[in-house]
Design an enzyme around this catalytic site. Structure first.
Site, PDB file in Angstrom:
ATOM      1  N   HIS A  52      17.756  33.994  70.833  1.00 52.58           N
ATOM      2  CA  HIS A  52      17.403  34.581  72.125  1.00 52.58           C
ATOM      3  C   HIS A  52      18.648  35.118  72.840  1.00 52.58           C
ATOM      4  O   HIS A  52      18.718  36.303  73.179  1.00 52.58           O
ATOM      5  CB  HIS A  52      16.713  33.513  72.983  1.00 52.58           C
ATOM      6  CG  HIS A  52      16.264  33.990  74.326  1.00 52.58           C
ATOM      7  ND1 HIS A  52      14.962  34.283  74.621  1.00 52.58           N
ATOM      8  CD2 HIS A  52      16.966  34.227  75.473  1.00 52.58           C
ATOM      9  CE1 HIS A  52      14.860  34.675  75.876  1.00 52.58           C
ATOM     10  NE2 HIS A  52      16.072  34.639  76.425  1.00 52.58           N
ATOM     11  N   GLU A  53      19.622  34.242  73.064  1.00 55.08           N
ATOM     12  CA  GLU A  53      20.824  34.673  73.772  1.00 55.08           C
ATOM     13  C   GLU A  53      21.639  35.645  72.927  1.00 55.08           C
ATOM     14  O   GLU A  53      22.293  36.554  73.469  1.00 55.08           O
ATOM     15  CB  GLU A  53      21.674  33.457  74.169  1.00 55.08           C
ATOM     16  CG  GLU A  53      20.966  32.432  75.046  1.00 55.08           C
ATOM     17  CD  GLU A  53      20.420  33.006  76.347  1.00 55.08           C
ATOM     18  OE1 GLU A  53      20.939  34.047  76.814  1.00 55.08           O
ATOM     19  OE2 GLU A  53      19.463  32.428  76.904  1.00 55.08           O
ATOM     20  N   HIS A 101      20.399  39.076  73.656  1.00 54.67           N
ATOM     21  CA  HIS A 101      20.997  39.590  74.890  1.00 54.67           C
ATOM     22  C   HIS A 101      22.427  40.071  74.629  1.00 54.67           C
ATOM     23  O   HIS A 101      22.835  41.145  75.078  1.00 54.67           O
ATOM     24  CB  HIS A 101      21.047  38.484  75.951  1.00 54.67           C
ATOM     25  CG  HIS A 101      19.754  38.225  76.652  1.00 54.67           C
ATOM     26  ND1 HIS A 101      19.024  39.209  77.269  1.00 54.67           N
ATOM     27  CD2 HIS A 101      19.067  37.064  76.858  1.00 54.67           C
ATOM     28  CE1 HIS A 101      17.942  38.675  77.834  1.00 54.67           C
ATOM     29  NE2 HIS A 101      17.940  37.376  77.594  1.00 54.67           N
ATOM     30  N   GLU A 117      15.227  41.455  78.222  1.00 54.89           N
ATOM     31  CA  GLU A 117      14.495  40.327  77.636  1.00 54.89           C
ATOM     32  C   GLU A 117      13.754  40.758  76.370  1.00 54.89           C
ATOM     33  O   GLU A 117      13.483  39.925  75.498  1.00 54.89           O
ATOM     34  CB  GLU A 117      13.519  39.742  78.654  1.00 54.89           C
ATOM     35  CG  GLU A 117      14.174  39.016  79.819  1.00 54.89           C
ATOM     36  CD  GLU A 117      15.007  37.812  79.413  1.00 54.89           C
ATOM     37  OE1 GLU A 117      14.871  37.350  78.258  1.00 54.89           O
ATOM     38  OE2 GLU A 117      15.802  37.345  80.241  1.00 54.89           O
TER      39      GLU A 117
END
Length: 605
Positions: free
Chosen positions: A375-376, A379, A405
Site C-alpha cells: 500500500h505505502e 504511494h 490512493e
C-alpha cells in the site's frame, strides 16, 4: 452579487457545465448573463471582534469606490472574504479613514514588476513554498517516528511557526501581483498555466483562512496526535477526548472559512479531492454501500473455508527484510527514499528525491506489514515517479488523494491479492519463516488473502469489506462536523455503527474508535478518498489487463512492466489534469463503481 460566478474558482469541467447552462437559458428574461473582466483586488487584514470580545485579524478583499450623498461624493469601502465583493456574497461595508500625505513624506511605492523578472521571482516564491511544505512534512514524519515524548509541545510550536510562514507567503499581496503578471506571460504555455492554476488554488484556500487559525490548528494537531499515541497505549478515551474536541472545534472553523455555499463538508473534502462535494459523494457511496452489503454475506460464506490461522511468532527482523524485498521488486528507489516504523503507516514526500514511508509490525502475523508495504509502496512509487519536466514545480504532485490512493490500493489489492503474485513470492516468505509456514503452500496462502470476512480494523480489511469501513467513518465524521455527535459519545457511536455496517462488535478502543490516526490529525474529508481510490484502482487494473498478461508477469516476479505503464498513464501527468480526467484517459471510465464490481466478479465468480 449572489449570482456572480468566477471561472477561476471552478474546476474546468464544472465551469464548462455552467457555461452550457448559461447559453441554454440566454433567451429567458430572468436568466440574463454578462461576461465580465476580472479585477485582481488587494487583500488587507481587518480587525474582527468575536462574540467573546476578542479581536483578531482576518484577510479580506477590499474595494474602494464613491457614493453620492447630500453633501457631494463620499468614499465607500466594501470588504468581503469572497472574491465577489458584494453584500449578497457575505460582504459588507467597512469604516474608512482618509489620510492626507504631507508634502515632505517619502514613502515606498509598489512598482510594476519588469516582465524579464516575473518568471524568476515567481520561481523563487514557488521554491520557497515547496521548501516549507518539505519542512512541514519532515517535522510530521519525525513526530511519528523518532521524536522523543518530551519534544511534542515544542514540535507543535515549530509546526505552527512554519505553517504560519507558509500561510503568509501565499496570502502576500505581491504574490497576487506576480501571478497576474505571470498569467499574461504564460499564455499558450500549457505547463506554466497548469502550475499557475495549482498555485491559485492553494492561494485561494489560504486567503480564506485567518492567520491565527492556521497556527492554532498546527498546535492543536500536535497535541491531539500526542494524546492519541498516549490513548492507544493506555486505552484511555478521556486522555484523547479533550485535545480532540479542541481540534474538532478548530476544524469546524476551518470548514466554515473554506465553505463556498453547499455543505459544510464540501470545503474540507475539496482540499483532498478538488471539485468533490458531499452531494456527489453521497451519489457514489450510497449505492456502493447498498450493493456491497448485499454481496458480503454470500462471498463470506463462499470463502470461509480458505481461512488460514497462522502460528507465530514472526520476528520483526524477518518481516522487515521481506517487506524490503517487495519494495525493491516494485521499483522503490532506496537511494531516494527509506522505510521506517510508526504507530500508523504513512508516506511522506519531502521532494522528488526524498520519499519515505513507514510500516508497523505484528509479531503474530506478517500479513498486515506485507500489505502495508504494498500500500505505502504504491504511494511512494507515485511520488518518486513524476517526470523530470515536473520536478521543482507545483505539478509534481497528485491532483487529488483519490488517485493517489488508487496507486496504493492497486498494488495492495490487484497485485498483492493476485494468486500469481504469491506463486513467485510465497517461496521467499516461506524461507524467511520456515517453521511458522510449514505445511502451507502458495495457492493456499493466496486463497487466504482473498477471504471475505468483516473484521474490526480497517487497514487489515479484505478488498470487499474495506469500503464498508470507509462508509462507517464517513457517516460519523459528517455527524461530528455538523455538531450532531458530541466527542464524549463517539466511542459508543463507533461501536453502534460497526455493528450496523459490519455486523460485528469492537472489543475495545484499539480495534474501535482509536485505530486510525486521521481524525487525530484533523484530516476530516480524507476517508472517502480511499473508496475513490478503490474505484479508480479497479479501472486501472482492468485497463492494464486488457493489453497485458498481468498474471504471467506476476508469476515471474516481474513488477516493472506495471510500474512503467502507471508511470506513462498516471505519474506523467502530475497535477496537470483533474484526477477523473487522468483515469478516463487511461481506462475509458470516469468515477463509477462498475469496474470495481467487474473485478470482484472476475475474482470470486
Amino acid at each position: 452579487g449572489a449570482c456572480v460566478l468566477l471561472g477561476a474558482l471552478w474546476p474546468p469541467a464544472l465551469w464548462e457545465e455552467l457555461i452550457s447552462a448559461a447559453l441554454a437559458s440566454s433567451d429567458e428574461p430572468d436568466g440574463q448573463w454578462v461576461v465580465l473582466a476580472v479585477a485582481n483586488l488587494p487583500v488587507k487584514e481587518f480587525p474582527v471582534v468575536d462574540d467573546g470580545g476578542r479581536v483578531h485579524y482576518e484577510p479580506y478583499y477590499a474595494v474602494l469606490g464613491f457614493t453620492p450623498t447630500d453633501h457631494g461624493l463620499a468614499m465607500l469601502c466594501r470588504v468581503s472574504q469572497k472574491q465577489v465583493v458584494n453584500v449578497a456574497q457575505r460582504g459588507g461595508l467597512a469604516a474608512l479613514l482618509v489620510g492626507y500625505q504631507p508634502a515632505d513624506l517619502r514613502a515606498p511605492v509598489r512598482q510594476a514588476i519588469p516582465a524579464a523578472q516575473v518568471r524568476a521571482k515567481l520561481r523563487e516564491r514557488i521554491r520557497q513554498l515547496r521548501d516549507l511544505d518539505a519542512v512541514i512534512g519532515l517535522l510530521d514524519w519525525d513526530e511519528e517516528t523518532y521524536l522523543p515524548a518530551g519534544g511534542r509541545r515544542q514540535r507543535g510550536q515549530q509546526l505552527a511557526t512554519v505553517e504560519t510562514l507558509r500561510h503568509e507567503l501565499l496570502v502576500d499581496d505581491s504574490l497576487g501581483d506576480l501571478i497576474g503578471e505571470a498569467a499574461v506571460l504564460a499564455a499558450g504555455d500549457a505547463l506554466a498555466t497548469a502550475e499557475l492554476d495549482e498555485l491559485q488554488r492553494e492561494r485561494r484556500t489560504e486567503l480564506a483562512l485567518p492567520r491565527d487559525l492556521v497556527g492554532a490548528l498546527a498546535e492543536a494537531r500536535s497535541r491531539s496526535l500526542a494524546a492519541w499515541e498516549t490513548a492507544r497505549t493506555t486505552a484511555d478515551w478521556d486522555a484523547f477526548a479533550a485535545p480532540f474536541a479542541e481540534l474538532l472545534r478548530l476544524s469546524r472553523e476551518r470548514a466554515q472559512a473554506l465553505q463556498r455555499g453547499g455543505d459544510l463538508y464540501d470545503g474540507l473534502v475539496d482540499e483532498y479531492e478538488p471539485g468533490m462535494t458531499r452531494t456527489r459523494l453521497d451519489g457514489v457511496l450510497g449505492p456502493l454501500g447498498t450493493r456491497l452489503r448485499e454481496l458480503v454475506p454470500g462471498l463470506a460464506e463462499r470463502t470461509r473455508d480458505h481461512r488460514l490461522p497462522l502460528s507465530g511468532p514472526f520476528p520483526t527482523g524477518g518481516q522487515q527484510r521481506f517487506c524490503t524485498v517487495i519494495a525493491r521488486a516494485m521499483g522503490f528507489a532506496f537511494d531516494r527514499g527509506r522505510i521506517d516504523r510508526s504507530t500508523h503507516p504513512f508516506t511522506m514526500m519531502a521532494g522528488e528525491n526524498d520519499v519515505r514511508f513507514t510500516l508497523r509490525y505484528d509479531p503474530s502475523t506478517p500479513v498486515p506489514a506485507i500489505f502495508a508495504a504494498l500500500h505505502e509502496g504504491g504511494h511512494a512509487l507515485y511520488d518518486q515517479g513524476y517526470p523530470p519536466a515536473l520536478h521543482d514545480t507545483l505539478l509534481a504532485t497528485a491532483p487529488g488523494m483519490g488517485i493517489h490512493e488508487s496507486q496504493s490500493r492497486l498494488w495492495e489489492n490487484h497485485v498483492g491479492r493476485h494468486p500469481a503474485f504469491w506463486q513467485h513470492f510465497f517461496p521467499r516468505l516461506a524461507r524467511a519463516f520456515p517453521r511458522q509456514l510449514a505445511g502451507v503452500d502458495g495457492p493456499r496462502f493466496a486463497a487466504a488473502m482473498n477471504v471475505v470476512e468483516p473484521t474490526l480494523v480497517r487497514v487489515d480489511a479484505d478488498a470487499v469489506t474495506y469500503n464498508l469501513h470507509i462508509l462507517l467513518r464517513y457517516e460519523l465524521e459528517l455527524a461530528l462536523l455538523a455538531g450532531d455527535l458530541p466527542v464524549a459519545d463517539l466511542p459508543v457511536a463507533w461501536n453502534e455503527a460497526t455493528r450496523r455496517w459490519l455486523g460485528i462488535q469492537p472489543q475495545g478502543l484499539l480495534d474501535g474508535v482509536l485505530q486510525d490516526v486521521h481524525w487525530a490529525l484533523g484530516s476530516f474529508g480524507y476517508f472517502p478518498t480511499y473508496t475513490l481510490g478503490n474505484l479508480y484502482a479497479a479501472a486501472l487494473a482492468g485497463a492494464y489487463e486488457r493489453d497485458h498478461d498481468l498474471a504471467g508477469e506476476l508469476a515471474a516476479g516481474e513488477l516493472a512492466p506495471l510500474r512503467r505503464w502507471l508511470a506513462e498513464n498516471v505519474y506523467a501527468w502530475g497535477a496537470r489534469l483533474p484526477a477523473e480526467e487522468i483515469i478516463r484517459r487511461a481506462t475509458g471510465d470516469g468515477l463509477t463503481p462498475e469496474p470495481f464490481f467487474r473485478s470482484l466478479a472476475r475474482r470470486y465468480g
